[in-house]
Scaffold this active site. Structure first.
Site, PDB file in Angstrom:
ATOM      1  CG  HIS A 161      -4.684   3.443  -5.968  1.00 25.86           C
ATOM      2  ND1 HIS A 161      -5.572   2.367  -5.834  1.00 25.86           N
ATOM      3  CD2 HIS A 161      -3.751   3.401  -6.738  1.00 25.86           C
ATOM      4  CE1 HIS A 161      -4.878   1.460  -6.497  1.00 25.86           C
ATOM      5  NE2 HIS A 161      -4.095   2.033  -7.271  1.00 25.86           N
ATOM      6  CB  CYS A 248     -11.502   0.342  -6.787  1.00 26.57           C
ATOM      7  SG  CYS A 248     -10.887   0.941  -5.406  1.00 26.57           S
TER       8      CYS A 248
END
Ligand code: CIR
Length: 253
Positions: A161, A248
């Site tokens: 990511h 996250c």
């Protein structure tokens, strides 16, 4: 200044979550302990933590960051790029509605994971990755521009990511690793460069008066401290095993 954070307890199926890491299967008891410490850290930073119950139907759902993009004015419900995670947004939607009046949605064929979005003041960076496609990135860029923000799309080469390799600490200072160290779109910022062997520490989070960083990354910790930030170190082994970093595990707003 963040007032609120949202987290979700890892369920007993957490151990079956998606991974590319080759670090072995997570231990649930340890993950739960590390998650508790994460909640305590967010409280220490002065945020009110909304703790959502687990949902065993979605092994990866503790990684709440991927389900939404939250700003001070509006929320965007994402459309997670992994099929097994897509339904996570249904648990998250009512929670986000309890905090926000203005909510946008990323719609198919667009896909988007919140881990691919980085805010630097009034400018949002949107990663195109294995999970966020160009259509999803374009939809989000349009939403940001409509709301008066700047938005730049960044094509990822290796990172999972966008925020796997970059974090913003405030004061125009970014923490960067790997492909972002010399990336032209980030050249105007002051940089704290994470050494290769500590790459996991590039995913740190600045929450009010602290920067939360993964334990065991002394060089990065020292550089962040020298830049004037207090750090909180957290054990993250069981989340790292499923490719998860510190950011996250929460939504911050
Ligand atoms: C996944 O593959 O989706 C999870 N195992 C890890 C998600 C990590 N999320 C993030 O970096 N924002």
């Amino acid at each position: 200044m963040y007032k609120n954070t949202i987290v979700k307890i890892p369920g007993e199926t957490y151990v079956n979550g998606l991974t590319t890491s080759n670090l072995g299967r997570p231990e649930l008891a340890k993950a739960l302990e590390q998650h508790k410490a994460y909640i305590r850290a967010l409280e220490k930073c002065g945020t009110k933590v909304t703790v959502l119950p687990d949902n065993i139907e979605f092994p990866d759902s503790t990684f709440v960051e991927d389900t939404a993009v939250l700003t001070s004015k509006f929320a965007v419900i994402s459309n997670p790029g992994a099929l097994s995670r897509n339904g996570e947004i249904h648990d998250m939607e009512p929670v986000i509605k309890s905090f926000y009046e203005t909510i946008y949605y990323i719609k198919a064929p667009g896909t988007l994971d919140g881990g691919d979005i980085l805010q630097i003041e009034e400018h949002f960076y949107i990663g195109v990755s294995a999970r966020t496609n160009l259509e999803g990135a374009r939809q989000l860029k349009q939403i940001f521009e409509y709301e008066g923000y700047k938005a730049t799309i960044i094509h990822l080469e290796k990172f999972f990511h966008l925020k796997t390799g970059i974090a913003y600490l405030g004061d125009q200072t970014i923490v960067v690793a790997g492909e972002f160290i010399d990336h032209p779109d980030f050249k105007s910022y002051k940089k704290i460069i994470v050494p290769r062997e500590e790459e996991y520490a590039a995913n740190c989070v600045h929450v009010n008066d602290y920067v939360i960083i993964p334990a065991g990354n002394p060089v990065t910790k020292q550089k962040i401290n020298e830049a004037g930030y207090q750090t909180i170190e957290l054990e993250m082994s069981e989340f790292r095993k499923l490719d998860g970093g510190l950011s996250c595990l929460s939504l911050r707003f």
